[in-house]
Design an enzyme around this catalytic site. Structure first.
Site, PDB file in Angstrom:
ATOM      1  N   ASN A  49       0.987  -1.274  -0.021  1.00 54.18           N
ATOM      2  CA  ASN A  49       0.021   0.025  -0.061  1.00 54.18           C
ATOM      3  C   ASN A  49       0.868   1.169  -0.020  1.00 54.18           C
ATOM      4  O   ASN A  49       2.032   1.272   0.602  1.00 54.18           O
ATOM      5  CB  ASN A  49      -1.017  -0.197   1.176  1.00 54.18           C
ATOM      6  CG  ASN A  49      -0.401  -0.270   2.521  1.00 54.18           C
ATOM      7  OD1 ASN A  49       0.632  -0.838   2.685  1.00 54.18           O
ATOM      8  ND2 ASN A  49      -1.267   0.253   3.465  1.00 54.18           N
ATOM      9  N   ASN A  52      -1.165   8.661   1.090  1.00 54.65           N
ATOM     10  CA  ASN A  52      -0.927   9.720   0.460  1.00 54.65           C
ATOM     11  C   ASN A  52      -1.613  10.731   1.373  1.00 54.65           C
ATOM     12  O   ASN A  52      -2.545  10.402   2.027  1.00 54.65           O
ATOM     13  CB  ASN A  52      -1.355   9.984  -0.880  1.00 54.65           C
ATOM     14  CG  ASN A  52      -0.988  11.276  -1.457  1.00 54.65           C
ATOM     15  OD1 ASN A  52      -1.578  12.478  -1.185  1.00 54.65           O
ATOM     16  ND2 ASN A  52      -0.214  11.089  -2.596  1.00 54.65           N
ATOM     17  N   TYR A  55      -5.722  11.581   1.369  1.00 50.62           N
ATOM     18  CA  TYR A  55      -6.104  10.253   1.911  1.00 50.62           C
ATOM     19  C   TYR A  55      -6.563   9.595   0.718  1.00 50.62           C
ATOM     20  O   TYR A  55      -6.234   8.054   0.404  1.00 50.62           O
ATOM     21  CB  TYR A  55      -7.130  10.182   3.023  1.00 50.62           C
ATOM     22  CG  TYR A  55      -6.349  10.410   4.236  1.00 50.62           C
ATOM     23  CD1 TYR A  55      -4.966  10.934   4.366  1.00 50.62           C
ATOM     24  CD2 TYR A  55      -7.083  10.391   5.584  1.00 50.62           C
ATOM     25  CE1 TYR A  55      -4.672  11.327   5.675  1.00 50.62           C
ATOM     26  CE2 TYR A  55      -6.684  10.765   6.772  1.00 50.62           C
ATOM     27  CZ  TYR A  55      -5.223  11.096   6.810  1.00 50.62           C
ATOM     28  OH  TYR A  55      -4.856  11.549   7.967  1.00 50.62           O
ATOM     29  N   CYS A  60      -4.055   0.656  -2.934  1.00 49.13           N
ATOM     30  CA  CYS A  60      -3.895  -0.626  -1.948  1.00 49.13           C
ATOM     31  C   CYS A  60      -2.682  -1.538  -2.584  1.00 49.13           C
ATOM     32  O   CYS A  60      -2.559  -1.554  -3.845  1.00 49.13           O
ATOM     33  CB  CYS A  60      -5.218  -1.299  -2.106  1.00 49.13           C
ATOM     34  SG  CYS A  60      -6.468  -0.741  -1.271  1.00 49.13           S
ATOM     35  N   GLU A  62      -2.914  -4.637  -3.428  1.00 51.84           N
ATOM     36  CA  GLU A  62      -3.374  -5.454  -4.441  1.00 51.84           C
ATOM     37  C   GLU A  62      -3.186  -4.763  -5.668  1.00 51.84           C
ATOM     38  O   GLU A  62      -2.999  -5.300  -6.737  1.00 51.84           O
ATOM     39  CB  GLU A  62      -4.703  -6.057  -4.085  1.00 51.84           C
ATOM     40  CG  GLU A  62      -4.948  -6.722  -2.744  1.00 51.84           C
ATOM     41  CD  GLU A  62      -5.231  -6.097  -1.609  1.00 51.84           C
ATOM     42  OE1 GLU A  62      -4.778  -4.752  -1.550  1.00 51.84           O
ATOM     43  OE2 GLU A  62      -6.011  -6.611  -0.658  1.00 51.84           O
ATOM     44  N   CYS A  95      -9.912  -5.007  -0.349  1.00 48.21           N
ATOM     45  CA  CYS A  95     -11.212  -4.262  -0.394  1.00 48.21           C
ATOM     46  C   CYS A  95     -12.083  -4.213  -1.546  1.00 48.21           C
ATOM     47  O   CYS A  95     -11.711  -5.130  -2.538  1.00 48.21           O
ATOM     48  CB  CYS A  95     -10.775  -2.812  -0.137  1.00 48.21           C
ATOM     49  SG  CYS A  95     -10.196  -2.070  -1.814  1.00 48.21           S
TER      50      CYS A  95
HETATM   51  N1  THU Z   1      -5.305  -1.693   2.334  1.00 42.29           N
HETATM   52  C1  THU Z   1      -4.794  -2.467   1.361  1.00 42.29           C
HETATM   53  O1  THU Z   1      -3.426  -2.266   1.005  1.00 42.29           O
HETATM   54  N2  THU Z   1      -5.285  -3.444   0.965  1.00 42.29           N
HETATM   55  C2  THU Z   1      -6.563  -4.062   1.601  1.00 42.29           C
HETATM   56  O2  THU Z   1      -6.792  -5.018   0.999  1.00 42.29           O
HETATM   57  C3  THU Z   1      -7.089  -3.454   2.425  1.00 42.29           C
HETATM   58  C4  THU Z   1      -6.604  -2.018   2.811  1.00 42.29           C
HETATM   59  C5  THU Z   1      -4.617  -0.395   2.829  1.00 42.29           C
HETATM   60  C6  THU Z   1      -5.226   0.830   2.416  1.00 42.29           C
HETATM   61  C7  THU Z   1      -4.447   1.935   3.474  1.00 42.29           C
HETATM   62  O3  THU Z   1      -3.369   1.983   3.167  1.00 42.29           O
HETATM   63  C8  THU Z   1      -4.542   0.842   4.753  1.00 42.29           C
HETATM   64  O4  THU Z   1      -4.402  -0.504   4.205  1.00 42.29           O
HETATM   65  C9  THU Z   1      -5.606   1.032   5.640  1.00 42.29           C
HETATM   66  O5  THU Z   1      -6.873   1.029   4.978  1.00 42.29           O
END
Ligand code: THU
Length: 138
Positions: A49, A52, A55, A60, A62, A95
């Site tokens: 992830n 920034n 926000y 993410c 993935e 997500c």
């Molecule tokens: N996040 C991910 O990178 N992948 C997920 O599957 C869930 C959430 C990150 C986004 C953000 O940087 C942090 O987790 C909190 O939401």
């Protein structure tokens, strides 16, 4: 192979995901996520992830991995397996936005969620049933 969460086939993906997670930029949530994707050509792409100060710009893990895979030649249908790792007790599922992004390139896709001690195997079609894809309008 990828139908068993304990299969050694997951090891290189898990290693790539943990490696990527170590580079996560998460100064706001302090929640570091790593992901890895295996493509039909045998490539393993990691992602983390990238938060920034504005926000919603946050990316993410993935979708970071997916971007790298597409840049490396991934085409729709070419995803073989996915891994998401975090260091918290409750495993982290992708997500909604990431589920949709993965669906664009996935056929049947096993998705392994892991922390340091636990693994759980899901499938994208269970995480995102009745998904909207290009087949709905092309
Ligand atoms: N996040 C991910 O990178 N992948 C997920 O599957 C869930 C959430 C990150 C986004 C953000 O940087 C942090 O987790 C909190 O939401």
């Amino acid at each position: 192979m990828f139908d068993d969460p304990q299969s050694p086939a997951w090891t290189p993906l898990l290693e790539a995901a943990w490696r990527a997670r170590a580079n996560a930029h998460a100064p706001y949530s302090h929640f570091q996520v790593g992901a890895a994707l295996l493509t039909a050509s045998g490539d393993i792409l990691g992602g983390c992830n990238v938060e920034n100060a504005a926000y919603p710009v946050t990316l993410c893990a993935e979708r970071g991995a997916l971007s790298a895979a597409v840049a490396g030649g991934l085409r729709p249908g070419g995803l073989v397996a996915a891994v998401v790792v975090t260091d918290v007790a409750q495993l982290t599922p992708p997500c909604g936005a990431c589920r949709q992004a993965l669906a664009e390139f996935a056929g049947p896709l096993p998705v392994l969620l892991a922390n340091r001690t636990t693994r759980a195997l899901h499938h994208l079609e269970d995480l995102l049933p009745h998904s909207f894809t290009g087949r709905n309008f092309l």
